[in-house]
Design an enzyme around this catalytic site. Structure first.
Site, PDB file in Angstrom:
ATOM      1  N   CYS A   1       0.810  -1.230   0.000  1.00  0.00           N
ATOM      2  CA  CYS A   1       0.000   0.000   0.000  1.00  0.00           C
ATOM      3  C   CYS A   1       0.839   1.275   0.000  1.00  0.00           C
ATOM      4  O   CYS A   1       0.315   2.359   0.229  1.00  0.00           O
ATOM      5  CB  CYS A   1      -1.018  -0.003   1.126  1.00  0.00           C
ATOM      6  SG  CYS A   1      -0.300   0.062   2.749  1.00  0.00           S
TER       7      CYS A   1
ATOM      8  N   LYS B   1       0.144 -15.119 -11.194  1.00  0.00           N
ATOM      9  CA  LYS B   1      -1.229 -14.649 -10.942  1.00  0.00           C
ATOM     10  C   LYS B   1      -2.225 -15.788 -11.118  1.00  0.00           C
ATOM     11  O   LYS B   1      -3.241 -15.848 -10.434  1.00  0.00           O
ATOM     12  CB  LYS B   1      -1.562 -13.482 -11.871  1.00  0.00           C
ATOM     13  CG  LYS B   1      -0.737 -12.232 -11.586  1.00  0.00           C
ATOM     14  CD  LYS B   1      -0.999 -11.714 -10.190  1.00  0.00           C
ATOM     15  CE  LYS B   1      -0.215 -10.453  -9.863  1.00  0.00           C
ATOM     16  NZ  LYS B   1      -0.499  -9.950  -8.506  1.00  0.00           N
TER      17      LYS B   1
ATOM     18  N   ILE C   1      -2.467   0.662  -6.485  1.00  0.00           N
ATOM     19  CA  ILE C   1      -3.780   0.162  -6.091  1.00  0.00           C
ATOM     20  C   ILE C   1      -3.882   0.037  -4.565  1.00  0.00           C
ATOM     21  O   ILE C   1      -4.902   0.386  -3.962  1.00  0.00           O
ATOM     22  CB  ILE C   1      -4.035  -1.213  -6.766  1.00  0.00           C
ATOM     23  CG1 ILE C   1      -4.190  -1.036  -8.283  1.00  0.00           C
ATOM     24  CG2 ILE C   1      -5.266  -1.895  -6.174  1.00  0.00           C
ATOM     25  CD1 ILE C   1      -4.159  -2.339  -9.076  1.00  0.00           C
TER      26      ILE C   1
ATOM     27  N   ASP D   1      10.138  -7.218   3.647  1.00  0.00           N
ATOM     28  CA  ASP D   1      10.394  -7.633   2.266  1.00  0.00           C
ATOM     29  C   ASP D   1       9.721  -8.992   2.026  1.00  0.00           C
ATOM     30  O   ASP D   1      10.174 -10.019   2.536  1.00  0.00           O
ATOM     31  CB  ASP D   1      11.909  -7.727   2.053  1.00  0.00           C
ATOM     32  CG  ASP D   1      12.262  -8.138   0.632  1.00  0.00           C
ATOM     33  OD1 ASP D   1      11.339  -8.455  -0.156  1.00  0.00           O
ATOM     34  OD2 ASP D   1      13.472  -8.155   0.316  1.00  0.00           O
TER      35      ASP D   1
ATOM     36  N   TYR E   1       5.032 -13.585 -14.529  1.00  0.00           N
ATOM     37  CA  TYR E   1       3.962 -12.732 -13.992  1.00  0.00           C
ATOM     38  C   TYR E   1       2.592 -13.402 -14.177  1.00  0.00           C
ATOM     39  O   TYR E   1       1.827 -13.557 -13.232  1.00  0.00           O
ATOM     40  CB  TYR E   1       3.977 -11.363 -14.678  1.00  0.00           C
ATOM     41  CG  TYR E   1       2.922 -10.425 -14.128  1.00  0.00           C
ATOM     42  CD1 TYR E   1       3.135  -9.749 -12.934  1.00  0.00           C
ATOM     43  CD2 TYR E   1       1.706 -10.252 -14.780  1.00  0.00           C
ATOM     44  CE1 TYR E   1       2.164  -8.915 -12.406  1.00  0.00           C
ATOM     45  CE2 TYR E   1       0.731  -9.418 -14.255  1.00  0.00           C
ATOM     46  CZ  TYR E   1       0.964  -8.753 -13.073  1.00  0.00           C
ATOM     47  OH  TYR E   1      -0.010  -7.940 -12.540  1.00  0.00           O
TER      48      TYR E   1
END
Ligand code: NAD
Length: 256
Positions: A9, A158, A13, A41, A154
């Site tokens: 954060c 996901k 987003i 981390d 990536y």
């Protein structure tokens, strides 16, 4: 008013989601590399352990929500790190925060997936997704480095995240904790900008057709997170919400 942990954060987003929840009076415990309550981390087992311990300490063992946004784009040139943050930084945090969520009020979690998660045919059968779902981080990092492009890591990370969320539906539902994933399309954040600035990837992003004719804003994702986490989303569980201006509908019209 509740207490909500949000990873990733510091920007993008996650930052918009933090702002959205704080505007409603919720207390946010941020987890990120900098500028948050819990600096950790998520690319290492030690960092994830610290993130969980310090978050549980900060919330007194009771959380009403968790939003896991921390993630890295495939353009960064560190495939193993992308695999660790994008998958293990989600799965291990979900495990670690679950007991605290069980003590929360109408608790719920939302995880950032991606609308690219379904672009690889039979992703579930790939060595990377299999290693991730088996929780084998050394093998996941090896496959990511030796056998995959950054963009493939990536998309597959996901895909594994989406599967991980859906596989939790029964156990988490039994425990009274809702969990969903959100699959954004291109959203104007530092992550997207990094891809746009990378030769070979930037043009592919620019050419990616979004039916509504524009990219999304982080605040638009935060609104959907707030809906999914709130009382109006009370029957939404184990699902993946595409918030992508119609891009998934365009690429997979007949598969849903
Ligand atoms: P962003 O780069 O603005 O934010 C990602 C955050 O994750 C940053 O605050 C960063 O510091 C944090 N992070 C990265 N590595 C970390 C680590 N090792 N430990 C702890 N924190 C770490 O990106 P964003 O676009 O806001 O992305 C948020 C999520 O949404 C990501 O999971 C991303 O994959 C997903 N997503 C983004 C888009 C998009 O187009 N922006 C599209 C689909 C999915």
């Amino acid at each position: 008013m509740g207490t909500i942990a949000i990873s990733g954060c510091a920007t993008g987003i996650g930052a918009a989601t933090r702002k959205r929840f704080e505007a409603d009076g919720h207390r946010v415990i941020g987890i990120d590399l900098r500028d948050v309550e819990v600096v950790a981390d998520l690319s290492t087992p030690e960092g994830r352990g610290r993130a969980i311990d310090e978050t549980l300490q900060a919330c007194g063992g009771r959380l009403d929500g968790a939003v896991l946004c921390a993630g890295l784009g495939g353009h960064i040139g560190e495939n193993a790190t992308v695999a660790s943050v994008n998958y293990f930084g989600v799965a291990e945090l979900l495990d670690g925060l679950f007991p605290a969520l069980q003590r929360g009020e109408e608790p719920s979690a939302v995880v950032m997936c991606s609308n690219s998660a379904q672009l690889v045919p039979n992703a579930i059968d790939t060595p990377l997704v299999q290693a991730m779902l088996a929780r084998d981080e050394p093998e996941s990092r090896r496959v990511a480095e030796e056998e995959c492009s950054g963009q493939l890591v990536y998309m597959l990370s996901k895909n594994a995240v989406g599967t991980d969320v859906r596989r939790r539906a029964l156990a988490w539902g039994d425990a009274g904790v809702r969990i969903n994933a959100l699959a954004p399309g291109p959203i104007e954040t530092p992550l997207l900008q990094g891809g746009l600035d990378t030769p070979g990837i930037g043009d592919a992003i620019r050419e990616f057709k979004v039916p509504v004719g524009r990219w999304g804003r982080p605040e638009e994702i935060a609104e959907v997170v707030a809906f999914l986490m709130g009382p109006h989303g009370g029957f939404v569980h184990g699902s993946i919400w595409y918030v992508d201006g119609g891009a998934d509908a365009l690429t997979r019209s007949d598969r849903f």
